[in-house]
Design an enzyme around this catalytic site. Structure first.
Site, short mmCIF file in Angstrom:
data_model
loop_
_atom_site.label_atom_id
_atom_site.label_comp_id
_atom_site.label_asym_id
_atom_site.label_seq_id
_atom_site.Cartn_x
_atom_site.Cartn_y
_atom_site.Cartn_z
N LYS A 1 -69.87 -110.55 51.61
CA LYS A 1 -69.14 -111.27 50.56
C LYS A 1 -68.34 -112.44 51.13
CE LYS A 1 -68.81 -107.45 47.28
NZ LYS A 1 -67.91 -106.59 46.47
N ARG B 1 -65.38 -133.90 80.87
CA ARG B 1 -64.65 -134.60 79.81
C ARG B 1 -63.96 -135.85 80.36
NH1 ARG B 1 -60.43 -132.25 77.68
NH2 ARG B 1 -60.66 -133.12 75.56
N LYS C 1 -55.70 -108.56 55.36
CA LYS C 1 -56.91 -107.94 54.80
C LYS C 1 -58.16 -108.62 55.35
CE LYS C 1 -59.46 -105.47 51.92
NZ LYS C 1 -60.72 -106.19 51.72
N ARG D 1 -62.21 -108.77 29.83
CA ARG D 1 -62.72 -109.84 28.98
C ARG D 1 -63.73 -109.31 27.96
NH1 ARG D 1 -65.49 -114.81 31.95
NH2 ARG D 1 -66.89 -113.10 32.53
N ALA E 1 -62.75 -113.13 43.21
CA ALA E 1 -61.98 -114.15 43.91
C ALA E 1 -62.49 -115.55 43.57
CB ALA E 1 -62.06 -113.92 45.42
N SER F 1 -57.80 -102.19 50.52
CA SER F 1 -59.01 -101.77 51.24
C SER F 1 -59.28 -100.29 51.02
CB SER F 1 -58.87 -102.03 52.74
OG SER F 1 -60.02 -101.55 53.43
N HIS G 1 -58.71 -107.37 58.79
CA HIS G 1 -59.27 -106.02 58.63
C HIS G 1 -60.77 -106.10 58.42
CE1 HIS G 1 -60.90 -102.96 55.90
NE2 HIS G 1 -60.04 -102.10 56.43
N ASN G 2 -61.20 -106.99 57.52
CA ASN G 2 -62.62 -107.08 57.21
C ASN G 2 -63.42 -107.64 58.38
OD1 ASN G 2 -61.72 -106.24 54.72
ND2 ASN G 2 -62.96 -107.68 53.57
N GLU H 1 -63.91 -104.83 60.60
CA GLU H 1 -64.91 -103.98 59.94
C GLU H 1 -66.32 -104.48 60.23
OE1 GLU H 1 -66.27 -103.80 55.34
OE2 GLU H 1 -64.15 -103.33 55.68
N GLY I 1 -62.62 -99.44 49.34
CA GLY I 1 -63.77 -99.31 48.47
C GLY I 1 -63.45 -98.54 47.21
#
Length: 470
Positions: free
Chosen positions: A261, A444, A184, A34, A78, A130, A187-188, A191, A132
């Site tokens: 994030k 319950r 993903k 941009r 995102a 993934s 995965h995070n 991580e 970085g």
């Protein structure tokens, strides 16, 4: 004149590195940002690769410079920005031209975008990337989602730029819609958990045993030569060994407030939706949230005093911590794969479990020596919880005493081990045939007449003798 093999929008750190990777692997790429000056600067700084890069000042120029049928990768933040970029780009494209979102999207957004694209009759992929900055430049782990024919169209480029494990590309198609971005996200989540458990062992060494950052570095370096060999253990040793410009250990001057994030949070949220327990990941996300409460934690220390923390000499050894971390690592991966299985069934993705382990062997943040054995276990039985695979059951049995010793010793002295404790509690729950949930069912039924099953009779909807006692 159309010449580029692929296009890319968004020249932030990840987008710039991915573009260089694509060019470095012999593909012509057109790029757009941009901020036009960023595009010009990027091409000028690409050195020998600049001839492979076409810098475009407008979206129209970008589209015109790519060979049809076109494929354009989005590497923008995102959320709403992705939708805005798709809306601006789509009218300029033919129906055969494909948009590929390679950012950290929430898989539910990807599901929506994939459904919109399908309704319009245009191709769309959502891929998890993934590794970085270094991974983007020299080989990331890539998890593809969307129509298989769409993946096949660009798989030659994506596999070429991916990390390689013994010459095998760490890139594959995971399934339709948001499957790639869901993988993903898991995965995070893993991580987050892995990083938290490493931090907890560091805390035991630093606060419980009075070890310097250099001494901790030596331990991590030793661990990275054994069963715990992994990227995260490796870099933990490197950061512990680093000094700042004054010669002070870098770790000792870094504020204890962990950023995030949100991708680990997404993992936990989706696990709750699917009824797939991931307590180690949940504990890691909560620990990051608690780390942000620095002022409140300081008030707590002032009000209650600091926990004693210091351990008696020999209370825990390096071997104890290594073995505890090993079991904790198995537990968090097992929970991650159980979540993947639950999502695969719910969304009818047929996720390739063993392939996921193989894709994670290089390029990504959670790459680890254990993933080879996980791939083998998942090849034998993709639905089985990893803790019940013979190889991992043997490891757990051999090292569980150290996890129990580490957790109980640390907690007795006020050392924070939420993720390791969650790993131990998960294991103890999973090995208990009769839990205490019968009490919950009775409660319950007492206050809500929800009914229950009995161990001595078939059927559901039984009630206790406490009816009308509300």
């Amino acid at each position: 004149m159309s010449q580029s093999d692929i296009g890319l929008i968004g020249l932030g750190t990840m987008g710039a590195m991915l573009s260089l990777n694509i060019a470095d692997n012999g593909f012509d790429i057109s790029v757009f940002n941009r901020t036009t000056s960023r595009t010009t600067e990027f091409k000028a700084g690409a050195g020998d690769l600049s001839d492979k890069i076409t810098a475009c000042e407008t979206l129209e120029e970008l589209v015109a410079s790519i060979k049809p049928p076109r494929a354009i990768i989005l590497m923008v933040p995102a959320g709403e920005i992705v939708d805005q970029q798709i809306a601006a780009l789509r009218p300029l494209l033919d129906d055969t031209d494909m948009i590929i979102d390679a950012g950290n999207a929430n898989f539910r957004d990807t599901e929506r975008r994939a459904a919109d694209a399908k309704a319009q009759g245009v191709p769309f992929l959502g891929i998890g990337v993934s590794g970085g900055e270094e991974g983007a430049r020299f080989g990331p782990s890539i998890m593809g989602g969307g129509p298989k024919q769409g993946w096949d169209r660009v798989s030659n480029i994506l596999t070429a730029i991916s990390a390689k494990y013994e010459d095998t590309p760490c890139a594959t198609w995971m399934g339709e819609g948001g499957a790639g971005h869901f993988v993903k996200a898991v995965h995070n989540g893993i991580e987050y958990a892995d990083m938290q458990m490493i931090a907890e062992t560091y805390g035991i060494m630093r606060d419980g045993q009075g070890m310097s950052a250099d001494a901790c570095a030596t331990v991590f370096e030793a661990w990275n030569k054994g069963p715990l060999q992994s990227y995260l253990v490796e870099i933990s040793g490197k950061v512990a060994a680093a000094d700042d410009e004054s010669g002070t250990a870098m770790l000792d001057v870094i504020m204890d407030k962990a950023g995030q994030k949100g991708t680990g949070r997404w993992t936990v949220i989706e696990a709750q939706h699917l009824g797939a327990p991931v307590p180690v990941i949940e504990a890691a996300v909560a620990a990051r949230n608690l780390s942000a409460l620095k002022d409140e934690r300081l008030k707590g220390e002032e009000a209650y005093g600091a926990a004693p923390m210091s351990l008696p000499d020999g209370a825990l050894t390096d071997d104890d911590l290594e073995q505890a971390l090993m079991v904790g690592k198995i537990m968090c991966y097992a929970q991650g794969y159980a979540l993947l299985n639950a999502a695969s069934a719910e969304f009818k993705w047929d996720l390739p479990m063993a392939d996921i382990a193989e894709v994670w062997r290089e390029g990504c943040i959670i790459r680890s020596a254990m993933l080879n054995d996980m791939a083998s276990a998942l090849t034998e039985d993709a639905q089985r919880n990893l803790i019940f695979a013979p190889y991992f059951a043997k490891l757990i049995n051999a090292n569980l005493p150290s996890l129990r010793k580490t957790v109980t010793t640390a907690m007795a002295h006020g050392l924070q081990v939420p993720a390791l404790a969650a790993a131990l509690s998960y294991f103890d729950t999973m090995r208990t045939g009769r839990s205490t949930a019968n009490m919950i069912q009775a409660q319950r039924d007492f206050f809500g007449a929800h009914g229950f099953e009995r161990v001595d009779k078939d059927g559901k909807g039984f009630h206790g003798p406490w009816g009308g006692q509300l």
